[in-house]
Enzyme design. Structure first.
Site, PDB file in Angstrom:
ATOM      1  N   ILE A  85       5.698   1.424  -3.751  1.00 43.00           N
ATOM      2  CA  ILE A  85       5.172   1.287  -5.111  1.00 43.00           C
ATOM      3  C   ILE A  85       6.072   2.019  -6.101  1.00 43.00           C
ATOM      4  O   ILE A  85       6.345   1.515  -7.196  1.00 43.00           O
ATOM      5  CB  ILE A  85       3.738   1.830  -5.185  1.00 43.00           C
ATOM      6  CG1 ILE A  85       2.834   0.971  -4.312  1.00 43.00           C
ATOM      7  CG2 ILE A  85       3.221   1.852  -6.616  1.00 43.00           C
ATOM      8  CD1 ILE A  85       1.468   1.552  -4.081  1.00 43.00           C
ATOM      9  N   GLY A 107       0.778  -1.233   0.000  1.00 47.04           N
ATOM     10  CA  GLY A 107       0.000   0.000   0.000  1.00 47.04           C
ATOM     11  C   GLY A 107       0.808   1.280   0.000  1.00 47.04           C
ATOM     12  O   GLY A 107       0.345   2.304  -0.496  1.00 47.04           O
ATOM     13  N   GLU A 108       2.036   1.250   0.560  1.00 44.35           N
ATOM     14  CA  GLU A 108       2.782   2.492   0.742  1.00 44.35           C
ATOM     15  C   GLU A 108       3.283   3.049  -0.585  1.00 44.35           C
ATOM     16  O   GLU A 108       3.826   2.327  -1.417  1.00 44.35           O
ATOM     17  CB  GLU A 108       3.969   2.272   1.691  1.00 44.35           C
ATOM     18  CG  GLU A 108       3.566   2.040   3.139  1.00 44.35           C
ATOM     19  CD  GLU A 108       3.256   0.583   3.422  1.00 44.35           C
ATOM     20  OE1 GLU A 108       3.047  -0.169   2.447  1.00 44.35           O
ATOM     21  OE2 GLU A 108       3.217   0.193   4.594  1.00 44.35           O
ATOM     22  N   ALA A 109       3.126   4.369  -0.755  1.00 43.82           N
ATOM     23  CA  ALA A 109       3.480   5.031  -2.014  1.00 43.82           C
ATOM     24  C   ALA A 109       4.957   4.873  -2.353  1.00 43.82           C
ATOM     25  O   ALA A 109       5.309   4.643  -3.518  1.00 43.82           O
ATOM     26  CB  ALA A 109       3.110   6.516  -1.938  1.00 43.82           C
TER      27      ALA A 109
END
Length: 381
Positions: free
Chosen positions: A149, A144-146
């Site tokens: 990604i 989930g963490e930007a």
């Protein structure tokens, strides 16, 4: 043959000595045979235990990727090299794809080396971008963490760019278009999004991203039609609509939430996403138990006599927070909280949740990163 008495005595002694030596040789042979059988038994036992160690290692990995890898290295089932670990993750036998994504997304130098080796195991030559994305995003589940990604998609863009020279002018173009495709997938196939992206809007979204120039319209139309016809398959999809987008969750994890009417504490799976905080009873639930929009609220540390590492969401004007939840019959009802009190597992986790929620209240850092990358590509002319 008649021998003198002294030679007969000597011959008898020789024969006796020979028999003794033969007997000792037989004893040695028996001992060697026993040792050999024992060694074979030990080797068989080791080989017999290897599958058990491998199974345990996989289970440990699925619960805690770092500890699982350490266990497999300790039992000599993996070499302590980025290439060997990448091969293990790429094969993925018995591994949870969310755990693979978590391990690959870590920012430690060694994890980044494993990520690069993992991406290099994918063969994207002469493959259109959307198919390469399908292959890549099926091999693990994006965390989930930007920032995680960003690292993973950067590696993907570099690999695709290297294997397909002449398709794009830079890795930035590949990176931006990849995210445009993911966003298109979300727009077209997430039932909660009513304003669906059209092919004309998709083309307009990607103008100027090829180092200031435009990509061929035919390429963009083909990408659009491919996604429209066949959405991305999400590994271990639990059917939750929130998961139909790969990159929106900013943070997710288990927390304790205090009830409103009854002040008991219940364990809930929280997802921070799109300026909302969603909570579920189980990670496999299709619908959230509750939704807390991060509008006109703030977050702060709090103290509680029964729980440690607490924080709370509170209304800036002491009004009820505009939230909703499902009751015991599954009906959606309005929440009656002016404060949501939540307990994390430790101080670091609490502080990280507070930081992420504060950022989400104002904006989503992922979109800032993508906007910066887009500006960089458009102004390269």
């Amino acid at each position: 043959m008649n021998l003198p008495p002294e030679e007969q005595i000597a011959l008898a002694e020789i024969r006796e000595q020979k028999a003794r030596i033969i007997h000792e040789i037989q004893l040695l042979e028996n001992e060697l045979r026993a040792v050999s059988e024992e060694l074979q038994s030990i080797e068989y036992s080791i080989e017999e235990r290897k599958p058990n160690h491998l199974s345990i290692g996989r289970k440990k990995f699925n619960m805690d990727p770092k500890k699982g890898i350490e266990y497999l290295i300790e039992h000599e089932l993996l070499q302590n090299s980025s290439e060997d670990i990448a091969q293990f993750l790429f094969k993925g036998e018995g591994l949870n794809k969310t755990a693979i994504g978590d391990y690959l997304g870590e920012r430690h130098d060694f994890n980044i080396e494993v990520l690069k080796a993992f991406v290099n195991l994918h063969e994207f030559s002469d493959t259109i971008l959307v198919q390469a994305l399908r292959q890549f995003l099926w091999s693990f589940r994006l965390p989930g963490e930007a920032q995680k990604i960003d690292r993973m998609m950067e590696c993907f863009a570099q690999r695709y760019f290297e294997l397909n020279p002449g398709v794009f002018t830079s890795t930035d173009t590949c990176y931006i278009l990849s995210f445009s495709i993911i966003m298109l997938n979300t727009s077209l196939h997430n039932p909660s999004i009513k304003d669906k992206t059209t092919v004309d809007r998709f083309i307009a979204m990607n103008r100027g991203i090829n180092d200031g120039g435009d990509l061929p319209e035919e390429l963009l139309v083909n990408l659009f039609e491919s996604i429209k016809k066949e959405p991305f398959k999400i590994p271990e999809d639990d059917g939750n609509d929130l998961m139909h987008t790969f990159f929106n969750p900013i943070k997710e994890g288990w927390l304790l939430k205090q009830g409103g009417r009854y002040k008991s504490w219940k364990r809930r799976w929280f997802i921070l996403n799109d300026n909302c905080l969603y909570y579920f009873q189980f990670t496999t639930d299709k619908e959230p138990k509750g939704i807390i929009p991060l509008e006109n609220i703030q977050v702060r540390n709090s103290q509680d006599r029964s729980k440690e590492f607490c924080f709370e969401l509170y209304s800036v004007n002491n009004a009820l927070i505009k939230a909703c939840k499902t009751d015991s019959e599954g009906k959606v009802i309005e929440g009656k909280h002016s404060v949501y009190r939540i307990s994390a597992s430790d101080e670091r986790d609490r502080d990280d949740w507070i930081k992420c929620i504060k950022e989400s209240i104002s904006n989503n850092p992922f979109y800032d990163m993508l906007a910066m990358r887009r500006r960089k590509a458009v102004h390269k002319k």
